[in-house]
Design a protein around this motif. Sequence first.
Motif, mmCIF file in Angstrom:
data_model
loop_
_atom_site.group_PDB
_atom_site.id
_atom_site.type_symbol
_atom_site.label_atom_id
_atom_site.label_comp_id
_atom_site.label_asym_id
_atom_site.label_seq_id
_atom_site.Cartn_x
_atom_site.Cartn_y
_atom_site.Cartn_z
ATOM 1 N N SER A 161 0.894 -1.104 0.041
ATOM 2 C CA SER A 161 0.029 0.088 0.148
ATOM 3 C C SER A 161 1.104 1.226 0.027
ATOM 4 C CB SER A 161 -0.867 0.089 1.034
ATOM 5 O OG SER A 161 -1.537 1.207 1.430
ATOM 6 N N THR A 162 1.767 1.232 0.858
ATOM 7 C CA THR A 162 2.747 2.465 1.074
ATOM 8 C C THR A 162 3.428 2.641 -0.366
ATOM 9 O OG1 THR A 162 3.047 2.073 3.416
ATOM 10 C CG2 THR A 162 4.806 3.250 2.110
ATOM 11 N N LEU A 166 3.292 5.807 -3.062
ATOM 12 C CA LEU A 166 4.469 6.536 -3.311
ATOM 13 C C LEU A 166 4.878 6.517 -4.858
ATOM 14 C CD1 LEU A 166 6.978 5.426 -0.403
ATOM 15 C CD2 LEU A 166 5.682 7.772 -0.941
ATOM 16 N N LEU A 167 4.373 5.402 -5.442
ATOM 17 C CA LEU A 167 4.588 5.337 -6.947
ATOM 18 C C LEU A 167 3.520 6.180 -7.800
ATOM 19 C CD1 LEU A 167 5.022 1.492 -7.556
ATOM 20 C CD2 LEU A 167 6.957 3.074 -7.941
ATOM 21 N N SER A 168 2.564 6.224 -7.246
ATOM 22 C CA SER A 168 1.266 7.018 -7.995
ATOM 23 C C SER A 168 1.775 8.486 -7.678
ATOM 24 C CB SER A 168 -0.079 6.631 -7.179
ATOM 25 O OG SER A 168 -0.201 7.049 -6.041
ATOM 26 N N ILE A 173 10.860 6.304 -3.205
ATOM 27 C CA ILE A 173 10.616 5.126 -2.192
ATOM 28 C C ILE A 173 12.057 4.626 -1.331
ATOM 29 C CG2 ILE A 173 9.922 2.575 -1.814
ATOM 30 C CD1 ILE A 173 8.468 2.937 -4.745
ATOM 31 N N TYR A 174 11.934 4.548 -0.029
ATOM 32 C CA TYR A 174 12.992 4.220 0.777
ATOM 33 C C TYR A 174 13.410 2.715 0.526
ATOM 34 C CZ TYR A 174 15.927 4.022 5.082
ATOM 35 O OH TYR A 174 16.829 3.974 5.911
ATOM 36 N N PRO A 175 14.564 2.641 0.084
ATOM 37 C CA PRO A 175 14.989 1.275 -0.333
ATOM 38 C C PRO A 175 15.010 0.040 0.744
ATOM 39 C CG PRO A 175 16.795 2.795 -0.881
ATOM 40 C CD PRO A 175 15.589 3.564 -0.107
ATOM 41 N N LEU A 176 15.022 0.413 1.895
ATOM 42 C CA LEU A 176 14.882 -0.444 2.994
ATOM 43 C C LEU A 176 13.369 -1.100 3.093
ATOM 44 C CD1 LEU A 176 16.103 -2.148 5.379
ATOM 45 C CD2 LEU A 176 15.652 -0.362 6.642
#
Length: 188
Positions: A161-162, A166-168, A173-176
């Motif tokens: 969901s997160t 973020l993609l939309s 996006i935090y890699p972790l």
Amino acid sequence: MALSREELIEAVSAQMPAKRWKHTQGVMESAVVLAEKYGADPVKADIAAILHDVAKYWPVAEMEAVIRDNGLNIELLHHDKQLWHSEVGAFVAERDYGVSDSEIINAIRWHTSGRVGMSLLDKVVCLADYIEPGRDFPGVEYIREQAQRSLEEGLIAGFDSTISLLLSQRRVIYPLTVLSRNDLIAQL
């Protein structure tokens, strides 16, 4: 010296708006339920939940100073400021509130991003933050349903969901978070 539960509640609730304290109470409730369901320590889950957003409303400059001045995760400063409060919160839980239990400290530290190799308590607190009763966002009911199946399924749904949000929004996006999601899938 560690503060009592009541002292923690008094200190933490004074640092945030009433709406955020209501969220924290929901996380406390959800964390205890999840801990009891999945075998984590409900007392530790409760304490971590009380403190999980302790630094959320600190000024950005103050959070940045705590990160820089105390040798915390500098990489966070290159990512969304919404991630900073978990690192700062873990630090101040120990420094200001006398929490010495590394499981509790880590659950606070990783409640926003997750991590590879999340502990049972990490999973409980992170998932409780997603599904507490006051949360109302598209997909939260699905995350709650998955949380009834397993911590891992619930967290994967939460991270999905997160990441989708973020993609939309074409945000970084935090890699972790991606690594945490992939690690959870590998555990299934």
